[in-house]
Design an enzyme around this catalytic site. Sequence first.
Site, PDB file in Angstrom:
ATOM      1  N   GLY A  15      45.026  41.650  33.670  1.00 63.13           N
ATOM      2  CA  GLY A  15      45.139  41.696  35.130  1.00 63.13           C
ATOM      3  C   GLY A  15      46.088  40.628  35.649  1.00 63.13           C
ATOM      4  CG  HIS A  61      44.935  52.092  21.912  1.00 60.56           C
ATOM      5  ND1 HIS A  61      46.099  51.471  21.558  1.00 60.56           N
ATOM      6  CD2 HIS A  61      44.069  51.099  22.227  1.00 60.56           C
ATOM      7  CE1 HIS A  61      45.940  50.159  21.656  1.00 60.56           C
ATOM      8  NE2 HIS A  61      44.722  49.914  22.053  1.00 60.56           N
ATOM      9  CG  ASP A  86      49.413  51.690  20.431  1.00 63.63           C
ATOM     10  OD1 ASP A  86      49.022  50.649  19.890  1.00 63.63           O
ATOM     11  OD2 ASP A  86      48.720  52.345  21.227  1.00 63.63           O
ATOM     12  CD  GLN A 144      35.419  51.354  36.484  1.00 63.71           C
ATOM     13  OE1 GLN A 144      36.408  51.728  35.874  1.00 63.71           O
ATOM     14  NE2 GLN A 144      35.052  50.082  36.534  1.00 63.71           N
TER      15      GLN A 144
HETATM   16  P1  NAX Z   1      39.640  40.217  29.591  1.00 62.75           P
HETATM   17  O1  NAX Z   1      38.301  40.037  28.964  1.00 62.75           O
HETATM   18  O2  NAX Z   1      40.558  39.057  29.763  1.00 62.75           O
HETATM   19  O3  NAX Z   1      39.419  40.844  31.055  1.00 62.75           O
HETATM   20  C1  NAX Z   1      38.606  41.929  31.290  1.00 62.75           C
HETATM   21  C2  NAX Z   1      38.127  41.814  32.729  1.00 62.75           C
HETATM   22  O4  NAX Z   1      37.414  43.013  33.045  1.00 62.75           O
HETATM   23  C3  NAX Z   1      37.183  40.636  32.968  1.00 62.75           C
HETATM   24  O5  NAX Z   1      37.671  39.857  34.045  1.00 62.75           O
HETATM   25  C4  NAX Z   1      35.858  41.311  33.301  1.00 62.75           C
HETATM   26  O6  NAX Z   1      35.114  40.586  34.242  1.00 62.75           O
HETATM   27  C5  NAX Z   1      36.334  42.644  33.869  1.00 62.75           C
HETATM   28  N1  NAX Z   1      35.333  43.707  33.853  1.00 62.75           N
HETATM   29  C6  NAX Z   1      34.385  43.943  32.915  1.00 62.75           C
HETATM   30  N2  NAX Z   1      33.629  44.975  33.292  1.00 62.75           N
HETATM   31  C7  NAX Z   1      34.095  45.400  34.488  1.00 62.75           C
HETATM   32  C8  NAX Z   1      33.706  46.420  35.378  1.00 62.75           C
HETATM   33  N3  NAX Z   1      32.653  47.194  35.126  1.00 62.75           N
HETATM   34  N4  NAX Z   1      34.432  46.585  36.507  1.00 62.75           N
HETATM   35  C9  NAX Z   1      35.469  45.788  36.784  1.00 62.75           C
HETATM   36  N5  NAX Z   1      35.877  44.787  35.978  1.00 62.75           N
HETATM   37  C10 NAX Z   1      35.199  44.608  34.841  1.00 62.75           C
HETATM   38  O7  NAX Z   1      40.326  41.405  28.797  1.00 62.75           O
HETATM   39  P2  NAX Z   1      41.880  41.808  28.742  1.00 62.75           P
HETATM   40  O8  NAX Z   1      42.549  41.032  27.683  1.00 62.75           O
HETATM   41  O9  NAX Z   1      42.435  41.764  30.113  1.00 62.75           O
HETATM   42  O10 NAX Z   1      41.766  43.314  28.203  1.00 62.75           O
HETATM   43  C11 NAX Z   1      41.228  44.337  28.987  1.00 62.75           C
HETATM   44  C12 NAX Z   1      41.021  45.589  28.159  1.00 62.75           C
HETATM   45  O11 NAX Z   1      42.257  46.086  27.667  1.00 62.75           O
HETATM   46  C13 NAX Z   1      40.151  45.397  26.909  1.00 62.75           C
HETATM   47  O12 NAX Z   1      39.220  46.485  26.834  1.00 62.75           O
HETATM   48  C14 NAX Z   1      41.142  45.495  25.769  1.00 62.75           C
HETATM   49  O13 NAX Z   1      40.527  45.945  24.585  1.00 62.75           O
HETATM   50  C15 NAX Z   1      42.107  46.498  26.327  1.00 62.75           C
HETATM   51  N6  NAX Z   1      43.434  46.566  25.694  1.00 62.75           N
HETATM   52  C16 NAX Z   1      44.003  47.798  25.578  1.00 62.75           C
HETATM   53  C17 NAX Z   1      45.277  47.982  25.077  1.00 62.75           C
HETATM   54  C18 NAX Z   1      45.891  49.333  24.977  1.00 62.75           C
HETATM   55  O14 NAX Z   1      46.990  49.417  24.431  1.00 62.75           O
HETATM   56  N7  NAX Z   1      45.276  50.416  25.454  1.00 62.75           N
HETATM   57  C19 NAX Z   1      46.055  46.813  24.572  1.00 62.75           C
HETATM   58  C20 NAX Z   1      45.595  45.507  25.114  1.00 62.75           C
HETATM   59  C21 NAX Z   1      44.096  45.351  25.251  1.00 62.75           C
HETATM   60  O15 NAX Z   1      43.567  45.027  24.002  1.00 62.75           O
END
Ligand code: NAX
Length: 328
Positions: free
Chosen positions: A17, A187, A159, A112
């Site tokens: 974010g 993914h 990817d 959601q």
């Molecule tokens: P972070 O843990 O830094 O941030 C996640 C945020 O989501 C936290 O601030 C948390 O409070 C918030 N959150 C949790 N549950 C929530 C909900 N119900 N409603 C709103 N907010 C909520 O993770 P970050 O590094 O930003 O990664 C986010 C996601 O992206 C993870 O699931 C990660 O696995 C995924 N990714 C996906 C990728 C892709 O290519 N599709 C690559 C990058 C990343 O690994």
Amino acid sequence: MTEPVNVTVTGAAGQIGYALLFRIAAGEMLGADVPVRLRLLEIPAAVKAAEGTAMELDDCAFGTLAGVDIFDDPVKAFEGANVALLVGARPRGAGMERADLLEANGGIFGPQGRAINDGAAPDVKVLVVGNPANTNALIASAHAPDVPPERFTAMTRLDHNRALSQVAARTGTPVSRISGLTIWGNHSATQYPDLFQATVGDIPGADVAADREWLTETFIPTVAKRGAAIIEARGASSAASAANAAIEHVRDWTRGTREGDWTSAGVYSHGEYGVPEGLVSSFPVTSAGGDWQIVEGLEIDPFSRERIDASVAELSAERDAVRALGLI
Ligand code: NAX
């Protein structure tokens, strides 16, 4: 001034974010002349951190940023959303089984999806980044019966970009001269980066792929395991590159893909290339007029077929698991 586009971002206080919001606000996603209103969704414990990010967004004084609102309720956050970036997800904790992970994410992506169904703008476009991204997109879509399933997509652009960069490094070809690369399937570590349809500078990708040892021992695992390598090196998972990929996914979706090329995205399968209908699987896609189109008619060689089938089998198993849990 034209009406601002409402962009809802979940997980807004997380590391992706933080890398994403400033670029959206600066006009890099929807265009330098398109005003944006950001609607940030966080869990209550992270709302204060999101407020801090919003203060910094204010301090950038972006000409394209029409406002920032922060919510801890998905129903409010998705009201009027034209674009929804679902980044926040439940990570796998220690000792967590796959079913626990799917269930925890079902508890996030089901509501959601329902909120998007009930409150988003009629043209809403959804990108799921939070893992397991493909199946989370499937869950959200299942809870949004009034939104066409084609509007729920999962991110495999990171990817795709990783694969481009590996081929560029291997061949000494600029990324801008590589086209026709595809990420197929999930993914996850089973994803299949396909070079056989690509053009690399002036040579067919199949020629680059002819070195089977490099292909199977280096290229495919490097792309598939890049996320783990980043964690190992950085001590934290990919953030700026993931944010960049999300921006490119939505940019191409809304403004069209590059002429003569395609990209990769997890999109709803109607049965293309033998992928069971209803799965959200990564395909070669182009976009025009705001809709993704799966590139059809590509010849799939047996080497690729086997790998696509393996990744798709994993997606089918995830779908069966969330079905058994009553999440879809
Ligand atoms: P972070 O843990 O830094 O941030 C996640 C945020 O989501 C936290 O601030 C948390 O409070 C918030 N959150 C949790 N549950 C929530 C909900 N119900 N409603 C709103 N907010 C909520 O993770 P970050 O590094 O930003 O990664 C986010 C996601 O992206 C993870 O699931 C990660 O696995 C995924 N990714 C996906 C990728 C892709 O290519 N599709 C690559 C990058 C990343 O690994």
